[in-house]
Scaffold this active site. Structure first.
Site, PDB file in Angstrom:
ATOM      1  CB  CYS A   2     -30.428 -13.643  -6.440  1.00  0.00           C
ATOM      2  SG  CYS A   2     -32.097 -14.207  -6.183  1.00  0.00           S
ATOM      3  NE  ARG A  27     -24.848 -15.586  -5.764  1.00  0.00           N
ATOM      4  CZ  ARG A  27     -24.229 -15.832  -4.620  1.00  0.00           C
ATOM      5  NH1 ARG A  27     -23.035 -16.338  -4.622  1.00  0.00           N
ATOM      6  NH2 ARG A  27     -24.802 -15.555  -3.476  1.00  0.00           N
ATOM      7  CD1 TRP A  70     -33.035 -20.742  -8.703  1.00  0.00           C
ATOM      8  CD2 TRP A  70     -33.755 -20.342  -6.638  1.00  0.00           C
ATOM      9  NE1 TRP A  70     -33.544 -21.916  -8.200  1.00  0.00           N
ATOM     10  CE2 TRP A  70     -33.995 -21.703  -6.932  1.00  0.00           C
ATOM     11  CE3 TRP A  70     -34.138 -19.859  -5.392  1.00  0.00           C
ATOM     12  CZ2 TRP A  70     -34.587 -22.580  -6.040  1.00  0.00           C
ATOM     13  CZ3 TRP A  70     -34.724 -20.735  -4.494  1.00  0.00           C
ATOM     14  CH2 TRP A  70     -34.948 -22.076  -4.817  1.00  0.00           C
ATOM     15  CG  ASN A  96     -28.449 -11.661  -4.040  1.00  0.00           C
ATOM     16  OD1 ASN A  96     -29.189 -11.407  -4.974  1.00  0.00           O
ATOM     17  ND2 ASN A  96     -27.172 -11.921  -4.162  1.00  0.00           N
ATOM     18  N   GLY A  97     -31.542 -12.557  -0.895  1.00  0.00           N
ATOM     19  CA  GLY A  97     -31.970 -12.866   0.474  1.00  0.00           C
ATOM     20  C   GLY A  97     -33.481 -12.776   0.587  1.00  0.00           C
ATOM     21  CD  GLU A 479     -22.719 -36.488  -4.298  1.00  0.00           C
ATOM     22  OE1 GLU A 479     -23.629 -36.195  -3.503  1.00  0.00           O
ATOM     23  OE2 GLU A 479     -22.314 -35.709  -5.186  1.00  0.00           O
ATOM     24  CE  LYS A 483     -23.898 -34.717  -7.814  1.00  0.00           C
ATOM     25  NZ  LYS A 483     -23.458 -33.760  -6.895  1.00  0.00           N
ATOM     26  CD  GLU A 486     -27.606 -32.346  -7.694  1.00  0.00           C
ATOM     27  OE1 GLU A 486     -26.528 -32.965  -7.681  1.00  0.00           O
ATOM     28  OE2 GLU A 486     -27.738 -31.228  -7.206  1.00  0.00           O
ATOM     29  CG  HIS A 502     -34.152 -55.204   5.418  1.00  0.00           C
ATOM     30  ND1 HIS A 502     -34.615 -56.180   6.272  1.00  0.00           N
ATOM     31  CD2 HIS A 502     -32.807 -55.285   5.453  1.00  0.00           C
ATOM     32  CE1 HIS A 502     -33.585 -56.818   6.812  1.00  0.00           C
ATOM     33  NE2 HIS A 502     -32.472 -56.293   6.319  1.00  0.00           N
ATOM     34  CE  LYS A 601     -21.618 -24.937  -7.213  1.00  0.00           C
ATOM     35  NZ  LYS A 601     -21.537 -26.400  -7.343  1.00  0.00           N
TER      36      LYS A 601
HETATM   37  O1  M6R Z   1     -22.771 -24.998  -0.992  1.00  0.00           O
HETATM   38  P1  M6R Z   1     -23.129 -26.206  -0.179  1.00  0.00           P
HETATM   39  O2  M6R Z   1     -22.061 -27.255  -0.211  1.00  0.00           O
HETATM   40  O3  M6R Z   1     -23.509 -25.856   1.235  1.00  0.00           O
HETATM   41  O4  M6R Z   1     -24.408 -26.794  -0.858  1.00  0.00           O
HETATM   42  C1  M6R Z   1     -25.086 -27.863  -0.293  1.00  0.00           C
HETATM   43  C2  M6R Z   1     -26.067 -28.456  -1.274  1.00  0.00           C
HETATM   44  O5  M6R Z   1     -27.001 -27.507  -1.666  1.00  0.00           O
HETATM   45  C3  M6R Z   1     -25.360 -29.005  -2.518  1.00  0.00           C
HETATM   46  O6  M6R Z   1     -24.412 -29.971  -2.188  1.00  0.00           O
HETATM   47  C4  M6R Z   1     -26.388 -29.614  -3.476  1.00  0.00           C
HETATM   48  O7  M6R Z   1     -26.924 -30.780  -2.962  1.00  0.00           O
HETATM   49  C5  M6R Z   1     -25.747 -29.824  -4.832  1.00  0.00           C
HETATM   50  N1  M6R Z   1     -26.689 -29.484  -5.853  1.00  0.00           N
HETATM   51  C6  M6R Z   1     -25.274 -31.205  -5.042  1.00  0.00           C
HETATM   52  O8  M6R Z   1     -24.828 -31.439  -6.320  1.00  0.00           O
END
Ligand code: M6R
Length: 606
Positions: A2, A27, A70, A96-97, A479, A483, A486, A502, A601
C-alpha cells in the site's frame, strides 16, 4: 504494501495526491481513495485512474490524504479501500501495515456500540482516535494514545474535520517520509511520490510522529517528546521515475543495466591496488573480515542473488556462508551468535520477513549488514552497516535492475573482504578490470533485444519451461524461471542442471522447452551433457552461451550469447538475457508486465 500520500499547502490537493498515488501504485493497486479536507472522501476499486474518474469536478481543498491499496484484511472493494473514517465521520485515516490485535479491539468497540463499515484491520484506528478525542484527548494525544494500543506495524496519516489544516502521520515498520516544500508539506510512503515537488525530506523513524500544517512541521516521539531531526536532500530526479520513452518500466529498467552497473560500482574500485572501497563497511571492516560465518537472508529474487553471494563469499572472501529464505529462517531454530554476520538483501528495504530476520539478529548481538536499494528504508536503518545498490528507483514490480546490482554489490563485498585476507593485489585487479568492463559488455548483450524478441515469440505459446544451470549459473536459472512466472504466468522451473536427471527430465518432450545456461566455464562439459540428454528426448533447447561457442550452435535450437569474461562475471551477463526473454513473452501474451496480477512491489506483510 500500500502507498500513502498527504499534502497540505496552498495548491489544490487533489492533483498532488493523484500524481503521488500514481507514483506509488507499484506498492499496490487493487483500490484507492482520498479525503480532501472540508470536502469529501472518495474511494474506488481498481487503480488510481479509476479513482480519478470518480472524483467530482471542482474539488479545491488544499489539504488531504490518499491511499493506494494491496489487500491484506478484507477483499479489494470500495468499503475496504482507505481512507477509513470514524463513526461520526470526523476522523479519516490511511494506513499501511497490519493491526495484529484488531479483532480484540474491534470486538471491544462493537460492544460499546461502534458500527464498522469495512472488513479491514485499519478501520479500528479511526474509531479509536475518535474515542480518545471524545474522552478529552487533543488530536495529537488521541493519535499517540491509539498507537500505543494497537499492536503490529503501521505507517499512517490522519486528518480531523475539527482541525482541517493539520495532518498527523506516524511510522512503525512501514515507512513515512516527510517532504518540505515552499509553504507546502507532503507525507508519503516513499520519495517517488513527492520528488517532483521537493527534494528536501525527512525520513520518519519507527516510534516517531509528525504533524504538518500549511506553515509548519513538527516531529515528536510517540510519548510527545519533541525531536530535532535534520532534513536530507534526495538525489533522485523526476525523470528517473518516468518511463523515459520505453513502453514499460520493466524494459526501461532492463535497458538501464549499463548505467546501473556503473553506478553500483562507481567510486568503489581501486584499480591500482586491486582493492574495493566501501565506505558503509569501513567501521565494521575488522569484525566482518574475521567472522567465521555469514548468513545471507532475502526473499524472492533477493534470495537468489544471495545464492550467488554465498559462492562469492566462500570463494573470494573465504568465509563459510549460508543463504536462507527470510520467511523460513525467522521461524526455525536459529543457531546464530555474536560471531555471526547476518546480511540482508532487499531492493525495497521494507520486506517484512527480511526485516524481521535483521531485528532478530540485532537482538542476538550479531553484526548486521544490508545490501539495500532504497535509501533510508526500514532495513537500511535497522542494520549496523551496509552498502546501497545505487540502482535508482525500480518501478516495475518484477525486479530487474535491482537484482543485477545486487549481484555486483555482493561481488564487490566479497572482494572487499578477500583483499583483506587472501586475495592478492593482482587477483583483485583482474576482477576489478572485469567489473569495470561490465557496462560495455552488457551493452553488447542488450543489443540482442530484437533477436530475443523473435525467439520469445517463437516459444510464447509454451505451457511450461525448464531453466537449468550449474555453479554460478544455478541461481540465475532460478531467477530466470521466477521472472518468467511473474510476468507471463507461464509455469517455469529452475533446476541445477545436474539434478535434472533426478526427476524433472521426466517432463521433457517436444512441447516443453528448456533454457540452458551454458557459458564457457569450469562446468561447461557437464552442462553440455545435460543438454544432450534433453535433445535426445526431443526437448527444445534455448542456450545462453559464450560468443564463439560453435559446439553449442550445433546442438541447441536457439542460441543467445554473452561476451567472454571471467567465470564469476557470467551470471551478471546472462541475467539480462533472461529478463528480456521473460519481458517479451509477457508482452506477447498481452500482460501488464509492470504490474503482474497478484503481486506488489514491496511485501511489507509476513
Ligand atoms: O524488496 P525486496 O528485494 O526485499 O523484495 C524481495 C522480493 O519480494 C522480490 O525480489 C520479488 O521476488 C520480486 N517480485 C522479484 O521480481
Amino acid at each position: 504494501m500500500c502507498g500513502i500520500v498527504g499534502y497540505i499547502g496552498k495548491k489544490p490537493a487533489v492533483e498532488m495526491l493523484i500524481n503521488g498515488l500514481k507514483a506509488l501504485e507499484y506498492r499496490g493497486y487493487d483500490s484507492a481513495g482520498l479525503y480532501i479536507s472540508g470536502e469529501q472522501c472518495v474511494r474506488s476499486i481498481g487503480g488510481v485512474d479509476n479513482l480519478y474518474k470518480k472524483l467530482p469536478k471542482g474539488i479545491s481543498g488544499t489539504a488531504g490524504i490518499a491511499h493506494t491499496r494491496w489487500a491484506t484484511h478484507g477483499k479489494p472493494s470500495e468499503e475496504n479501500a482507505h481512507p477509513h473514517s470514524s463513526p461520526s465521520g470526523s476522523i479519516f485515516v490511511v494506513h499501511n501495515g497490519i493491526v495484529e490485535n484488531y479483532i480484540d479491539l474491534k470486538n471491544a468497540l462493537e460492544e460499546q456500540g461502534s458500527v464498522f463499515s469495512s472488513k479491514t484491520d485499519s478501520e479500528v484506528i479511526a474509531h479509536l482516535i475518535e474515542k480518545q478525542i471524545k474522552d478529552g484527548d487533543t488530536f495529537e494525544e488521541s493519535v499517540v494514545n491509539t498507537l500505543k494500543i494497537i499492536k503490529g506495524s503501521y505507517g499512517i496519516a490522519v486528518m480531523n474535520t475539527q482541525e482541517p489544516e493539520k495532518i498527523i502521520a506516524a511510522q512503525n515498520g512501514s515507512p513515512i517520509v516527510l517532504g518540505i516544500g515552499n509553504d507546502e508539506y507532503f507525507i508519503a510512503s516513499d520519495v517517488s511520490a513527492i520528488v517532483k515537488h521537493t527534494k528536501t525530506v525527512l525520513y520518519v523513524k519507527d516510534g516517531e510522529c509528525v504533524v504538518i500544517t500549511p506553515t509548519s512541521h513538527n516531529i515528536f516521539t510517540i510519548n510527545l517528546k519533541p525531536l530535532n531531526r535534520k532534513t536530507e536532500e534526495v538525489v533522485w530526479n523526476t525523470e528517473q521515475v518516468k518511463k523515459g520513452g520505453y513502453k514499460h518500466f520493466m524494459l526501461k529498467e532492463i535497458m538501464e543495466a549499463p548505467e546501473v552497473l556503473k553506478n553500483s560500482a562507481r567510486g568503489r574500485t581501486l584499480r591500482e591496488t586491486g582493492d574495493v572501497k566501501l565506505g558503509g563497511l569501513e567501521e565494521i571492516a575488522d569484525k566482518l573480515t574475521h567472522t567465521k560465518r555469514i548468513v545471507i537472508v532475502g526473499c524472492g529474487s533477493a534470495y537468489y542473488a544471495g545464492m550467488l553471494g554465498k559462492q562469492y563469499f566462500e570463494e573470494i572472501a573465504g568465509i563459510p556462508t549460508e543463504v536462507e529464505i527470510a520467511s523460513e529462517y525467522r521461524y526455525r531454530t536459529i543457531l546464530q551468535n555474536k560471531g555471526t554476520v547476518v546480511l540482508a538483501i532487499s531492493q525495497s528495504g521494507e520486506t517484512a520477513d527480511t526485516l524481521s530476520c535483521i531485528n532478530e539478529a540485532n537482538n542476538k548481538g550479531c553484526l548486521t549488514i544490508g545490501v539495500v536499494n532504497v535509501v533510508g528504508s526500514s532495513i537500511a536503518r535497522a542494520v549496523d552497516a551496509g552498502v546501497y545498490n545505487h540502482a535508482g528507483p525500480e518501478i516495475g514490480v518484477a525486479s530487474t535492475k535491482a537484482f543485477l546490482s545486487q549481484l555486483e554489490v555482493l561481488l564487490l563485498i566479497a572482494l572487499y573482504i578477500g583483499r583483506k585476507k587472501n586475495i592478492s593485489s593482482s587477483e583483485g585487479k583482474i576482477i576489478i578490470d572485469e567489473i569495470n568492463k561490465l557496462p560495455q559488455k552488457i551493452t553488447r548483450v542488450l543489443a540482442q533485444n530484437k533477436k530475443i524478441e523473435r525467439i520469445a515469440k517463437k516459444y510464447a505459446h509454451s505451457k511450461n519451461f525448464l531453466y537449468i544451470g550449474r555453479k554460478y549459473s544455478y541461481p540465475i536459472a532460478l531467477e530466470g524461471a521466477l521472472k518468467l512466472k511473474e510476468v507471463s504466468y507461464i509455469h517455469a522451473e529452475g533446476y541445477g542442471a545436474g539434478e535434472m536427471k533426478h526427476g524433472p527430465i521426466a517432463m521433457i518432450d517436444e512441447s516443453f522447452p528448456t533454457i540452458a545456461l551454458i557459458p564457457s566455464d569450469s562446468v561447461y562439459e557437464k552442462t553440455f551433457s545435460n543438454i544432450e540428454e534433453i535433445r535426445a528426448r526431443d526437448g527444445k533447447v534455448i542456450a545462453i552461451a559464450t560468443q564463439g561457442d560453435k559446439k553449442i550452435s550445433a546442438i541447441a535450437n536457439d542460441v543467445l550469447e554473452i561476451p567472454q569474461s571471467l567465470e564469476l562475471i557470467h551470471p551478471i551477463l546472462t541475467t539480462v538475457l533472461l529478463q528480456l526473454f521473460a519481458y517479451h513473452i509477457g508482452v506477447h501474451r498481452g500482460h501488464n508486465v509492470d504490474r503482474p496480477r497478484n503481486l506488489a512491489k514491496s511485501v511489507t506483510v509476513e
